[in-house]
Structures are given as C-alpha cells and as structure tokens.
Design an enzyme around this catalytic site. Sequence first.
Site, mmCIF file in Angstrom:
data_model
loop_
_atom_site.group_PDB
_atom_site.id
_atom_site.type_symbol
_atom_site.label_atom_id
_atom_site.label_comp_id
_atom_site.label_asym_id
_atom_site.label_seq_id
_atom_site.Cartn_x
_atom_site.Cartn_y
_atom_site.Cartn_z
ATOM 1 N N ASP A 401 0.835 -1.195 0.000
ATOM 2 C CA ASP A 401 0.000 0.000 0.000
ATOM 3 C C ASP A 401 0.875 1.253 0.000
ATOM 4 O OD1 ASP A 401 -2.686 1.290 0.440
ATOM 5 O OD2 ASP A 401 -1.690 1.948 2.272
ATOM 6 N N GLU A 437 1.757 -0.329 -5.011
ATOM 7 C CA GLU A 437 0.812 0.736 -5.332
ATOM 8 C C GLU A 437 1.673 1.974 -5.567
ATOM 9 O OE1 GLU A 437 -3.386 2.498 -3.690
ATOM 10 O OE2 GLU A 437 -1.776 2.286 -2.241
#
Length: 846
Positions: A401, A437
């Site tokens: 993330d 990401e």
Amino acid sequence: MKNPPLHRYATRPGLYFTDDGGADAVVRSETADQVWLCVLEPIDEPGAFFQDAIRLFEDPNISFIQQIHEFPVCTRIIEHLYLRETLFRMTGPNYGLWYVHLPKAWDGMRYGYRVDGAWDPKHGVRFNPYKFLLDPYGKGIDGSMELTPAAFSYECDVVDRKVIGSAYGAMSTVDSLGHAPVSVAIDDRDIHKHEADPQHPHVPWRKTVIYEMHVKGFTANAPWLPESLRGTYAGLAHPTTLAYLQGLGITSIELLPIMAKQDELFLQEHGRKNYWGYSTLSYFAPEPSYATKAAQEKGAAAVRQEVIDMVRALHEAGFEVIMDVVYNHTCEGGVEGPTVCWRGLDDLAYYRHQKSNTGRLEDTTGCGNTLDFTNTHVATFAIDSLRYWAKRIGIDGFRFDLGVSLARLEGEFTHHHPFLYALRSDLLLGNLKLIMEPWDLGNLGWRTGQFSVPFAEWNDRFRDTARTFWLEDVDGGSDFGRISLQEMATRLCGSADLFATEPGRGAPASINFVSCHDGFTLTDLTRYRSKHNEANGENNNDGSSVNHSANFGVEGVSDDPDVITAREQAAMNMIGMLLLSLGTPMMLAGDEFRNTQDGNNNAYCQDNDITWLKWDWMYSTNKTREMRRLKTVSRLVALRKSLDLYHHEDFFTRLTQLGLLKPSSRVQWFLPDGTTPMERDWFDLGVRSFTMRLLSNSEVDVCIVVNGTADDRAFRLPPDTHWTPKWCSAEINGRRAGHGTQVEECDLDGDTAVWTQHVPNASETVRKLVEEVAMQRTESSTENEADAIEFAMPVTDHAANGTSSAPRDEVSADMPDAPVDDTPDTPVDDNVWTMPALSITLMKQV
C-alpha cells in the site's frame, strides 16, 4: 584469527523461547533511558516469578514508576483488572537494543513493554512509562484500545467521544494497562510445523489472474456456510468457497490487510470501524476478528493456526495467496493519536519528522504519520515481518500500500531505495510476487512504472483509459471521445510507455484493473455518475470525485430495460478489455456477478451489507443477470488461460523503445475496412473502431476487435486465414459477432438456473453452481493444443503499428459502415464480420 563468541542475545528484536524453559526478550529503543519487559498473569493462579520478584504496594509518597526503577524484578497486583504484572528491568541500549532473559516463559504468555525517558513533545520525544506497549515483533494480539484518556501519552479528557487536550501538553500519568491491547507469545520452535504443507502453486506471471477480496466481506453473507464460519478465515477455506473460486478460474487471491488492525482516532471518535484494515496494529499478528469465535476463545495461537490452515487450503486448491500490506504508516496516526507501540518505544526512530519542526510528523500517507524507511532498522523490521508471513504462514506475494512512501530518501522517491534493494535481493522475498501501489500523497507522489525489477505495479493509466473509453465517451453521446487509438493500443499492449523500462521488465509488471476495493465496483461504475458516500458521515466529501463513471441517463438503480442493457454491455466491455489485454489482470471480488455498494466509492468504514458481497441472486429459479455475467466472465477467464498469450520473454523490453528487435513482429493493426491506420488515425479522437491482430510464429493468431461506436459495424478481418468468434461482450444481452453484414442474435429466454428458489440445502446449491460454471469453462477451453497462441508486442507507439498488413490504397474501401440485408443473391465475404455496437470481440484463427 579465532572468531569471538556470539552475544548471548539475538541481534534481531523479538521474543525467543530458550531450551531452559525461559525466553530471551529483545526490543529496540535507541533513545530511551530505561525499558522493562512486563509479563501479565491472573492473580488466582500461582505466579511464575514469585521467588525472583519484589512485591510492590501502593505508596502515597512514591509513584509506581519510581518504585519500578529500584528493583531489577518487581511485581504488583492490579485488583480491578484481576492481574499480576511482573516487570523485568532490561539491559541496554546495546546498539539501540535492550535485552533481558526470562527464567520462565510459556506459549500464550501475555506481555508488553514500558519505556521511560525524556518527555519533550516539541522535539518529538514522547516517552511515557505509564503506557503499556505492544511488542513490535509480537506474533499474537489480545484485546483492543479503548477510547479513554489512558490510551494517550499526553494529558487529555474524552468528552462525547472527542479527545480534548494538547499533544504538546503535560505527560499523562494514567496507566493504559487494561485499556490497550497486549502481546501474546507463541512458541514457534516445533521442527515439524511445516510437515505436510502443500506445494505452493507458483503461478507464472503470464498465467496470473488476480482476484482482490476482503476475508470477511466475501463470506459474511455466504448462504453455503454455517453461521459460525461466515466472515472468517475458515469460511474462505471452506470446500464450497474454494470450488466457487475454481469455477471462476482466477489463479491468485489478493487479500485486503489481514494483519491486526486498530481503528483510527477519527473513526473511534465517530463510532465507526476501519473495515478495509489499512491501519496496522501489529505487523506479525493476524487480525483476530476474522477468526471463528471458537478460535478467538482459544487464543492467539488458535487464531494464527486458522490463518495458516486457510493458506494451506487455498494452496491445495491451486491458488496463490497475496497479502495487501501497510508499511507506510501505523494505526497510531498523528501526534494527537494514541500510544500503543512505536510512539512509546521510540517516536524519533520509527516515524519521519518534519525537518523544520521535529515535533510534527511528515505525512505522505494521509493517515497522520509515515514510517521512516531511511532508518535501516525500520526497513529491517519490515523485511523481518514479510519473511515471517512468507516462511511461517506461507504467503506467496505482497501488495504494498502506498509503495512510494516506502521508497523516499530525504523525502524524494528513488527506485534505488535500500528497502527496494533489500526486497529484491532477499533469497525468499525476491522470488515472490511483489506488487507496488505506485503513488502516495507526498511531493511528486505519482510514480506509475518507475519501480524496477522484480516489482509489478497497479496501473492507474489502464484503469482510467478503460473507464473513459467505454463509459464517459459512450455516455456523452458524441462521435468524438477523449481516448485516441494510440492510447487504447498502448494500454491493450501492456503499457510499454510505462513498463518497458529495463531488460527483463515487460507487460506482466502492469497490474491492469478497472475496479478495486478503493472506488466504485464495476456495476456502480455503470450506475452512478457521482459518488454517494453519505453513510460515511463526512458529508460526501470523502472519496474521489474523478471516477470516469457513467449512469446512462439514470442515477442509481433503474428498471428501464434499455438502461440495464447499456450498463451490462459497458461492464462487459471493461471486463473484456481487462482480460484480453497484455499485462496481469486483477478483478475485484463480486464484479463477476454485479455486486454493488450503492454508489459508495470509499467504503473503508462500512463493515455491513454495503461492503459484504450479496449472494441473494443464488435464490432464483431463472437465469438472472448475475448468473449470466458470472458465466460470461468465467468463460473469458478460461479463454485467456487456454490461449497462453502472455509470455513476456519476447514481448517488449527497454531495447524495444530504442527501435530494436523487430518492434512490429507480434502485432498488426487494422481499421474496420481492413486498411492499416495512417499517422493521422492514431490521434484522431473520432477513430473508435479497430482490430488488433496478435501473431505467433508457431501457433494460431487471434484478433481483438473493438467497436466503440453506437452502431453495429462490419469489419474486414485479415484475409490470409479464416476466423471464428470465441467471445463477445454483447453476448450478455443476446448478441454476438455475425458472419457477413448482420449481427447474430442469440436467445436468452428459457434459460433455467441450477439453483433452487428456496435453497433448502445451500451447499448443494452452490455445488451445482460450480458444476455449471466449470462445465462452461470446459466447453470454452477444450481446444486442440495447436490452437494455443504465444505472442509478444514490442512497442506501442504509432511508428510500430503497420507491418505485414496492406496499405490503405491497396485494399478495397467499399466496406459498409452499417449492416445491410444479407440475401441469397448477395454472397457473403468470408472475411467480413459484423460486430455489435459498443462491443469488444475475441476472434480466433480457424
């Protein structure tokens, strides 16, 4: 020279059981004055340390903290908690580490740390020995934080669930024990623990189809599971759940965070939960609330075992397991947040602080804090955590993330960051699937395509292109769109402009997606032009306002058949583009059967029916649209896997950007009349129909035919062979490519479901569902091996687009733009096929 004897203690933090029945405890705090290991026991059982510990009593003239400084081992009784706390003064710091040896230790032991030192919040120093701290390396968690003044290191009050106080004020002297989670020791020394482990699937990137899901949300409403298994790790491991996933055909399960989590202060103040789990409380312990009640009652070891069993079951069923992990920030939030672990251990070492004001934290995550990956020990902490999940739990890959925050040096992103090098050079982690990401909220935070081998990345450019071409441009009703042929070709061919960055890196590094947990579901993309996040309690100000979505004339649910038809085909167009493009496709769980979140595009705090997948469509006796979509999607997944198209070794690399290696050897492009696009066509926004031919030297070819116009349209396919349609997005509405100048209609009436209306036996119902889907997959993928195709596309700019196809002035240009009646007096051109309006079709060489 003889090597010196090793230090008694490990060089890595953690709790290590020893052969003498005790344990070595090691924790890092580079700037603390004193650290204590604290062991908790019930007071109605004999204490393990009775002979070693000095008993402490309340003394009005001396504080508890002053007392514990006096003795190497001391104990106190906390009557209102029914606990005995024994404190062991640790030795250190030795290169930032503190040590102690416990004479006795046991599996399930509840423990934590207290740390004393300076209190100077204006300079980022927030030591408070009244706060009971988790072990950052702890493998189990018990309890949760309560929203009380005890949870905060500074003096404050909680009034109507609002925290009132200054993070730069006086130090709190309220003990947090009993109001905060504690660590649980798990004895992991069993040498037989990996026996009978199934083989990891190790799915090649070229065959990977990722399925993003939430452990709880996927099965919370599952009718085939008993109530006790719904929303749990065990529910995901249930045979019927696995059979459904096999029927769909995906290869790799990407789980939203399953590390232990804690709700952010903002959510706690408003009485809401962090459903997604992007608020990590422990990087070694799994989230207990996803375990069955029986496992939770047995304790942390049983919770972890349920996770291990889930991963084993998924492996046995042939699935890889990829974990979404959040190392960019922790659940402690900004300086106003609670103190449960890292802030109390060493705020300066763990978190990035503003250079101009060390009392404030840098925040490139939007969550209040950012872990400092310029500190070697923070990077090591993350590597240790990842290795634990890979080696002990069996995880096959990780999705990071806000990965850009993990690769910032002196505040700026670099793909040469030591943490990235540590990942790729690690013998275990470097061979797993690693997905970034590629953005954060910091300076120049959008870095799609800028990570290096072996990292794959979420491709937001693919997402936006697919949505804009099939939704915004269509719903606008104009003959011109926003997406050019050049842009579509680039995305279909694996985004070489982003991922052809170095030798060995190619299309598989592009994680193509249309929808994910963050944003609209696929169905909501076709139902809502605007977000509807009112249930989140933020006045609909949260979530992205740029969604490239469409509502086809009606905002929300509609019973207009024309609206429903347009929406369904638009959804299938995006699924078709996703699964027929080079790159690694990722689907969102539920998109295969029209799951909706009622227009909420930021449902991170909705742990309810908004986010839980809805399986009520199984209760129909007739084929519902959900069933038709499931069948259509699973057939396309099977086709993609059977074609074996996605070998990246001879696709594109950095060299192809330099014009080397025959850049046009794997793809040809045609306009509907069969001619090659000219220079002007590649950037003409009115060109919305084309054919992409993928060639192979040894196998059959395929054509991906895109009709982006509102009318049925005839296409002249390459005349050097014969073609047959294998899949068309319009089939969802009973239409498909027709030979000649008419679209073929297929009857959808009379379809009966394999489900029973009342579902007397849910497991039997879903078993039939899976058998039906599996049968369709078998029918669609039963091909001669010679029908398999292997291809590669070298570049995606217009200079590489026209190869062996004939130039425009050498091909008859009298192709009809619209279908005409096909009579016996008019012979059918064998190479002419008519494609339904607004569709994408896969044609295969006969």
